[in-house]
Design an enzyme around this catalytic site. Sequence first.
Site, PDB file in Angstrom:
ATOM      1  N   LYS A  77      -1.510  -8.805   4.926  1.00 46.87           N
ATOM      2  CA  LYS A  77      -2.312  -9.422   5.960  1.00 46.87           C
ATOM      3  C   LYS A  77      -1.900 -10.349   6.774  1.00 46.87           C
ATOM      4  CE  LYS A  77      -5.332 -10.550   1.582  1.00 46.87           C
ATOM      5  NZ  LYS A  77      -6.777 -10.024   1.939  1.00 46.87           N
ATOM      6  N   ARG A  79     -10.953  -3.387  -5.576  1.00 45.32           N
ATOM      7  CA  ARG A  79     -11.841  -2.240  -5.906  1.00 45.32           C
ATOM      8  C   ARG A  79     -11.025  -1.364  -7.137  1.00 45.32           C
ATOM      9  NH1 ARG A  79     -12.941  -0.522   0.107  1.00 45.32           N
ATOM     10  NH2 ARG A  79     -12.650  -2.579  -0.019  1.00 45.32           N
TER      11      ARG A  79
END
Lengths: 442, 498
Positions: free
Chosen positions: A222, A296
């Site tokens: 990130k 996920r």
Amino acid sequence: MKIRFAVRAAPAAARAEAAAPGGKSEILAAARPYLIRLAPGTDPRRSGAALAVLLPGCPSPLAVELGLDGAAAADFAYGLRLRAFRPLAKYRTRPDDDAPAPAPGEVVIVTADPAAAEAAFRRHDAVLRGVFLARDLVAEPGNHLGPAELADRVRLLAELGVAVDILDPAAHGLGLLAAVGQGSARPPRLAVARWNGGPAGARPLVLVGKGLTFDAGGLSIKPAEHMEEMKGDMAGAAAVLGALTAIAARRAAVNVAGVLAIAENMPGAGALRPGDVIRSHKGPTVEVVDTDAEGRLVLADALSWAAANLSPAALIDIATLTGAVVRVLGRHHAGLYSNRDGLARRLTDIGRRQAEPLWRLPLSAACDAHLRSDVADWKNCGWGPVPDHDNAARFLQKFVPAGIAWAHLDIAGTADSPGDGDFCPKGATGFGVRLFDALAAG
Amino acid sequence: MKISFAKPHLPAEGALIVGVLEGKTLTPTARTLNELTGGGLERAMTAGRFLGKKDQTLVVLAPAGAPLARVVLVGLGKAESVDAQAAQSFGGTGLAAVLTSGDAACAIACDDFDGLKLPAAEFAANAAFGARLRSYRFDKYFTKEKKEDKPSVRKLAVLTDAGGAKAAFAPLDAVADGVFLTRTVVSEPANVIHPESLADECRKLTALGIEVEVLGEKQMKKLGMGALLGVGQGSDRESQLVVMRWTGAGNPDAAPLALVGKGVCFDSGGISIKPAAGMEDMKWDMGGAGAVIGTLAALAGRKAKANVVGIVGLVENMPSGTAQRPGDVVRSMSGQTIEVINTDAEGRLVLCDALWYAKERFKPSAMIDLATLTGAIVIALGTEYAGLFASNDRLAERIAAAGKAVDEPVWRLPLGEAYDKQLKSDIADMKNVGGREGGSITAAQFLKRFVADVPWAHIDIAGTAWSKKDTATIPKGASAFGVRLLDRLIAEHYEDKA
């Protein structure tokens, strides 16, 4: 802050009373005793929260004289405590100069029926314990709260009579969860907590939480700005743990299980690479095209494991899953996806009542085309025109058997509040605990 | 393409489109043809792995035993799930397979078949509607296109036994006219369709019995529309507000439904200029106005028994020496002041004056605005759903149902006090942007401040006004999203009942 309920207040250092109709909340500090006027409201929980904001600097004890009946007095106390929460201060070595002045140590709420208030508040108090636990866990830094430490916090539920198992993901075929954790020196866990307060054999409500104790993004790292917020990427797991705490603490007559998918997502030497193909617990293979779409992955395995091992009556996952949901709903609603209209409606109604609002978004079949991989059954990111939060939800749906009523809550926008909220100060909100507690209560 | 209706027969030339149900069950005309070709269609289905799944196609060239150039088998799916949308899809999918084949004549067999729940006349009419929708092409600027690349189909014969198919098609044909008008004005480049020329297009609707009024900048200034005028002040093109009134109800004085469209004919972003990549798409930032204009044309074309007023605010958003600056404060017609933080959040500035004007002048029973308003809606809902916001639950439910019925789906998003607070300005009554979070919601919240207590809905079509790929009934390009939805909504809830 100690809360007491009494028929009449003994002489107190401070009083809170209702302002005249149309009047606003104000502090009359020069009055003897110290006087707070509270704008009239219809919801005692909100009135209590409004009082909490006015409390810093108020002498103790404070007598609240609003003519509340037993249930309303308990609700008032509930709102007061929720909002009066002070964020985790244990890592400060000297007092914060900007911290608000201390609130009164004792608040006496005057009500005609203190026994009823006491009984109703006992239940609220259990929920407060869960909410505060969730808030504190989200605030914990990643170095102090890693996968092992979070698992230890789950183990503490045993004190309340909750059965806890901590599983090694790789040994149980949870390939996706194992893969997400493989780049960290601190191995991943699947924590399972079972509260069996209901009839033996009754199928449980199963809550699944995303527990990324820190999410650097992995090799798909990130940007540096705001990365520190990623210590809170376990807010879903914290909400599940908080809910189990609340439910067990109030000895609820219901079967509820919590499943926490716990990992740290780091770009270590052994880290998962973009392009890697992993076999999921359910069986289908997944090409990981973005290691930062890891939530996920861990949830897919946890949902599949829960469906296979816990016979859920309903299966609900909660996760700080996508930044995209924040773009859509901002900070005022969490995203809700469900394969059942009835469950979606029920959750939405409860969310509204508990001031943890949800808004339903579509599970779109259009996502499937974008989730197809050239090399595996699925890939974990669409990179297409379909919104990422919709893709993520649709991805999860593939790991939940169609026969199970399932809902997914994306709390990326609501787990943390950038400013003071109605029921919490700036910081972690504990979003989901009150919702789940009320859902379990039926 | 000319559409005619005829009894079922085997055409003597060209192409024939036939339906096949899932499980390779041939519809009657296909069955006849199969017998004529000695089982040729069955062999082709096996060879082509064709199962009759919905919208699956198989082209059989020059079938022996029949004079046809080609037969197009189109999967209908399961008989009981064939509804109006599936019929449109059948017509559109079939026509797409023939459109540039070289055949000038095409027939589509719309036989009644076992298990069809839809009335046979409706099935045929909708198949024709779907084919017509799919036949649209915006090609006027291709000067060197080869003949073989151009559409060849001139005539489409719809073969059906059902009485009333032609009559059932007439209103759909009018809706298709409206859809085509929308697609054309949306597809036109911004040097051709700008505020003044789009107003001229509106004026042409008088031929259909619509009253058209055009307000220029002078009149708008007099009305105090500072928000709308601020957006257009950077452009050399004069801003326009067009009012189109269709009075079809038995009581001409009954309160109308107001449709309001965002018509930013080109949106460069103004001084808050957009990045160069993709800026050409901003020629369709008048998609909302386009849809309102097309809807009015559809309603007038089919003589809808309703009173509807369409209002479109037409401007061009350009950077120039006279352009609006970030930080400017403008006064809207409502009297509320707005701090323009971002000149690229201009759609809401145009709509707020148009909505207020609609409310003040027409006292409408409800107002619905359509706009390619926010990029955030694409992040929210992608290109499958338009975003729906409403102050009134019943209106929202009706719009959602109409959208579902015509395959222009909308998904409702929330409004609320907390979002409204994001619009707080330090200097004026509000800012024109509410930050990155919940951007589509705060835009809707902005509009809500200009509708008072009129039941109102806002449809954000930024993700759906333009289709990046062909679908069964929409060729790549302007989709005219909203025309069919509004037409259906009005047909079901705003027309006099016989």
